[in-house]
Write an enzyme that holds these catalytic residues in place. Structure first.
Site, PDB file in Angstrom:
ATOM      1  N   ARG A   1       0.856  -1.194   0.000  1.00 54.74           N
ATOM      2  CA  ARG A   1       0.000   0.000   0.000  1.00 54.74           C
ATOM      3  C   ARG A   1       0.889   1.240   0.000  1.00 54.74           C
ATOM      4  O   ARG A   1       1.721   1.399   0.880  1.00 54.74           O
ATOM      5  CB  ARG A   1      -0.912  -0.011   1.235  1.00 54.74           C
ATOM      6  CG  ARG A   1      -1.704   1.243   1.392  1.00 54.74           C
ATOM      7  CD  ARG A   1      -2.709   1.207   2.554  1.00 54.74           C
ATOM      8  NE  ARG A   1      -3.325   2.515   2.633  1.00 54.74           N
ATOM      9  CZ  ARG A   1      -3.207   3.362   3.661  1.00 54.74           C
ATOM     10  NH1 ARG A   1      -2.542   3.018   4.747  1.00 54.74           N
ATOM     11  NH2 ARG A   1      -3.764   4.541   3.617  1.00 54.74           N
TER      12      ARG A   1
ATOM     13  N   GLU B   1      -3.523  -0.196   8.143  1.00 52.95           N
ATOM     14  CA  GLU B   1      -2.354   0.176   8.953  1.00 52.95           C
ATOM     15  C   GLU B   1      -2.510  -0.403  10.349  1.00 52.95           C
ATOM     16  O   GLU B   1      -3.594  -0.335  10.930  1.00 52.95           O
ATOM     17  CB  GLU B   1      -2.219   1.702   9.105  1.00 52.95           C
ATOM     18  CG  GLU B   1      -1.731   2.420   7.887  1.00 52.95           C
ATOM     19  CD  GLU B   1      -1.585   3.924   8.107  1.00 52.95           C
ATOM     20  OE1 GLU B   1      -1.338   4.360   9.254  1.00 52.95           O
ATOM     21  OE2 GLU B   1      -1.733   4.666   7.121  1.00 52.95           O
TER      22      GLU B   1
ATOM     23  N   ASN C   1      -7.418   1.757   9.818  1.00 56.85           N
ATOM     24  CA  ASN C   1      -6.123   1.917  10.488  1.00 56.85           C
ATOM     25  C   ASN C   1      -6.372   1.875  11.984  1.00 56.85           C
ATOM     26  O   ASN C   1      -7.171   2.650  12.501  1.00 56.85           O
ATOM     27  CB  ASN C   1      -5.491   3.268  10.142  1.00 56.85           C
ATOM     28  CG  ASN C   1      -5.095   3.360   8.675  1.00 56.85           C
ATOM     29  OD1 ASN C   1      -5.170   2.386   7.933  1.00 56.85           O
ATOM     30  ND2 ASN C   1      -4.673   4.542   8.255  1.00 56.85           N
TER      31      ASN C   1
ATOM     32  N   GLU D   1      -7.310   8.567   6.223  1.00 61.93           N
ATOM     33  CA  GLU D   1      -7.619   9.211   7.491  1.00 61.93           C
ATOM     34  C   GLU D   1      -8.103  10.658   7.354  1.00 61.93           C
ATOM     35  O   GLU D   1      -7.416  11.597   7.812  1.00 61.93           O
ATOM     36  CB  GLU D   1      -6.392   9.151   8.421  1.00 61.93           C
ATOM     37  CG  GLU D   1      -5.920   7.739   8.687  1.00 61.93           C
ATOM     38  CD  GLU D   1      -4.850   7.647   9.769  1.00 61.93           C
ATOM     39  OE1 GLU D   1      -4.358   8.697  10.224  1.00 61.93           O
ATOM     40  OE2 GLU D   1      -4.520   6.524  10.182  1.00 61.93           O
TER      41      GLU D   1
ATOM     42  N   TYR E   1      -4.446   1.690  15.843  1.00 61.35           N
ATOM     43  CA  TYR E   1      -3.228   1.718  16.658  1.00 61.35           C
ATOM     44  C   TYR E   1      -3.497   1.537  18.143  1.00 61.35           C
ATOM     45  O   TYR E   1      -2.727   0.896  18.841  1.00 61.35           O
ATOM     46  CB  TYR E   1      -2.479   3.042  16.443  1.00 61.35           C
ATOM     47  CG  TYR E   1      -1.850   3.122  15.069  1.00 61.35           C
ATOM     48  CD1 TYR E   1      -0.621   2.539  14.835  1.00 61.35           C
ATOM     49  CD2 TYR E   1      -2.521   3.726  14.015  1.00 61.35           C
ATOM     50  CE1 TYR E   1      -0.043   2.568  13.566  1.00 61.35           C
ATOM     51  CE2 TYR E   1      -1.959   3.764  12.737  1.00 61.35           C
ATOM     52  CZ  TYR E   1      -0.724   3.174  12.531  1.00 61.35           C
ATOM     53  OH  TYR E   1      -0.158   3.194  11.284  1.00 61.35           O
TER      54      TYR E   1
ATOM     55  N   HIS F   1      -2.646  10.988   0.795  1.00 61.74           N
ATOM     56  CA  HIS F   1      -2.105  10.744   2.128  1.00 61.74           C
ATOM     57  C   HIS F   1      -1.404  12.034   2.563  1.00 61.74           C
ATOM     58  O   HIS F   1      -0.215  12.050   2.833  1.00 61.74           O
ATOM     59  CB  HIS F   1      -1.181   9.530   2.129  1.00 61.74           C
ATOM     60  CG  HIS F   1      -0.968   8.892   3.475  1.00 61.74           C
ATOM     61  ND1 HIS F   1      -1.120   7.533   3.700  1.00 61.74           N
ATOM     62  CD2 HIS F   1      -0.605   9.414   4.660  1.00 61.74           C
ATOM     63  CE1 HIS F   1      -0.848   7.268   4.983  1.00 61.74           C
ATOM     64  NE2 HIS F   1      -0.529   8.390   5.574  1.00 61.74           N
TER      65      HIS F   1
HETATM   66  C1  FCB Z   1      -1.285   7.130  10.732  1.00 68.13           C
HETATM   67  C2  FCB Z   1      -0.820   7.656   9.392  1.00 68.13           C
HETATM   68  C3  FCB Z   1       0.517   7.134   8.960  1.00 68.13           C
HETATM   69  C4  FCB Z   1       1.485   7.022  10.102  1.00 68.13           C
HETATM   70  C5  FCB Z   1       0.856   6.300  11.270  1.00 68.13           C
HETATM   71  C6  FCB Z   1       1.774   6.118  12.445  1.00 68.13           C
HETATM   72  O1  FCB Z   1      -2.172   8.042  11.301  1.00 68.13           O
HETATM   73  O2  FCB Z   1      -1.762   7.326   8.396  1.00 68.13           O
HETATM   74  O3  FCB Z   1       0.993   7.955   7.925  1.00 68.13           O
HETATM   75  O4  FCB Z   1       1.954   8.262  10.432  1.00 68.13           O
HETATM   76  O5  FCB Z   1      -0.291   6.976  11.694  1.00 68.13           O
END
Ligand code: FCB
Length: 456
Positions: A92, A360, A307, A181, A309, A136
């Site tokens: 990607r 992500e 995405n 995002e 985290y 992006h």
């Molecule tokens: C996301 C972004 C990516 C990277 C990660 C850690 O928000 O899409 O570009 O910075 O965080």
């Protein structure tokens, strides 16, 4: 109805559990143009808002810029060879809009377009499926000078750029994401101002959020008009909220937080309405919306990129910054793998979603290069392992997840944090540009080969 092949999870009763993914599961890694390409002003590339922002003193850690980054623009062949060595099935990446359209619109910069053409061909020769993201975050600065995302005129301009890319690459690139995002573009770019273009105004931010969605809708239409068989999606980031306790006040606060901060794009795209709680939050700063916008925004999509985290722990008093006993990454983000499964189920229950890709997921930790040149990044490896297990369990719950992309293929320019945060499964020595596969990358490669994750 879930028509995915039955999952084969062996040995869950025994000591080591192994999770066998479906044979066609897409294993990938992700990057973004500004974070890796460098060559910021070469071959006719125009300035982007991230060039402008990072060149402005005080905006990024150590004054770091993406001028050179991982020099991927010149090293893409070696990087694709590295992907092949890892056994990636998909990659990607995003296109730098000002690299292909120096002025954001008008004459095409053929050198820039040729770069992506060569990249795609090199990927296909290596049997790696390209997943392309159109935006992006590196908007052409000339368009920012016209108001950027605050100016509705940018929406058809974005759709024209999407059409240009599809006409050139649509014969080979089948998966197209419009935005990465949009929430971050809205909040960090226009509300908090810690991202380009660095604005800090709620009304502006909410209008930008709306325009991003209109631009998304127009791009979906433009792409489908060229080739109805392409797979079109968008990439959203979500932090699910957890209640700090069982008290009704905390539970209500967590739910309110989710509704106010996480449902704007999901509701507009998949339900064609603005969430009422969002409306309340925006108060007098509500954006102007034209007739027909919600129909435009909510067109059918072929996939959703997620995405993930971390999560938010919320009490009636607000977000809890530090959860005792939890592990934190270098970003200060809590490591909480089960929240990914919960999030996937919550989204699946609340919306009629297309197939999902985890576009992500990954972690920044402080890496040490040992004397033998290796990087034993055990914590990153564990982070990815634990999240993959949750992805598997969510699939078992019935969520249609087709693939997973580790963030990131390479250590890279982490926006306002510059080069201080390393997310790569491949280490980059920024002095020499030497790449070294970390332990997490070696491990991921074995996962891909065996299609299996074990819990130890
Ligand atoms: C996301 C972004 C990516 C990277 C990660 C850690 O928000 O899409 O570009 O910075 O965080």
């Amino acid at each position: 109805m879930n028509c995915r092949p039955a999952l084969n999870n062996q040995g869950r009763e025994g000591k080591v559990s192994t999770y066998k993914f479906p044979p066609d599961f897409v294993w990938g890694a992700a990057t973004a143009s500004y974070q890796i390409e460098g060559a910021w002003n070469e071959d006719g590339k125009g300035e982007s808002i991230w060039d402008r922002f990072s060149h402005t003193p005080g905006k990024t850690a150590n004054g770091d810029t993406g001028d050179v980054a991982c020099d991927h623009y010149h090293r893409y062949r070696d990087d694709v060879a590295l992907m092949r060595q890892l056994g990636l099935k998909a990659y990607r990446f995003s296109v730098s809009w000002p690299r292909v359209l120096t002025n954001g619109r008008g004459p095409v910069n053929l050198h820039g377009l040729d770069f992506y053409d060569r990249l795609v061909d090199t990927l296909l020769e290596a049997n790696i499926v390209p997943f392309l993201t159109l935006y992006h975050w590196d908007l052409p600065q000339v368009l920012q000078d016209e108001g950027g995302w605050t100016n509705r005129d940018i929406c058809p301009t974005f759709a024209d750029y999407a059409a240009l890319m599809v006409k050139r690459l649509g014969d080979r690139v089948k998966h197209w994401a419009t935005f990465n995002e949009p929430k971050v573009v809205m909040d960090n770019g226009h509300l908090n101002g810690d991202h380009a273009p660095g604005l800090q105004d709620p009304a502006t931010a909410y209008q930008v959020g709306h325009h991003l969605m209109v631009a998304h809708g127009m791009a979906v239409q433009a792409i489908r008009a060229i080739d109805p068989n392409l797979y079109i999606g968008i990439v959203l980031n979500h932090w699910p909220s957890y209640s700090a306790s069982d008290s009704p006040e905390d539970v209500a606060a967590a739910e309110r937080f989710w509704l106010q901060s996480e449902t704007l794009f999901l509701d507009t795209i998949f339900k064609a309405h603005y969430p009422p709680s969002r409306w309340e939050l925006m108060g007098e700063d509500i954006p102007s919306i034209c007739n027909g916008d919600l129909v435009l925004i909510s067109q059918r999509l072929d996939f959703l990129g997620l995405n993930y985290y971390s999560r938010h722990l919320v009490s009636a008093q607000g977000i809890i910054d530090h959860v005792p006993g939890s592990e934190y990454t270098e970003m200060g983000w809590e490591v909480h793998p089960p929240a990914l499964r919960n999030l996937l189920n919550k989204m699946n229950d609340g919306y009629d979603l297309p197939p999902i890709y985890i576009t992500e997921n990954g972690a920044a930790f402080r890496d040490e290069v040992t004397s033998d040149g290796a990087i034993h990044d055990e914590r990153r490896l564990e982070y990815i392992r634990q999240h993959l297990i949750q992805v598997y369990l969510a699939m078992e719950d019935g969520v249609d997840i087709r693939g997973y992309f580790a963030w990131s293929l390479l250590d890279n320019f982490e926006w306002g944090h510059g080069y201080t945060k390393r997310f790569g499964i491949v280490h980059v020595d920024y002095e020499t540009q030497e790449r070294t596969i970390k332990d997490s990358g070696q491990w991921y490669s074995r996962v891909i080969e065996s299609n299996t994750v074990s819990d130890s």
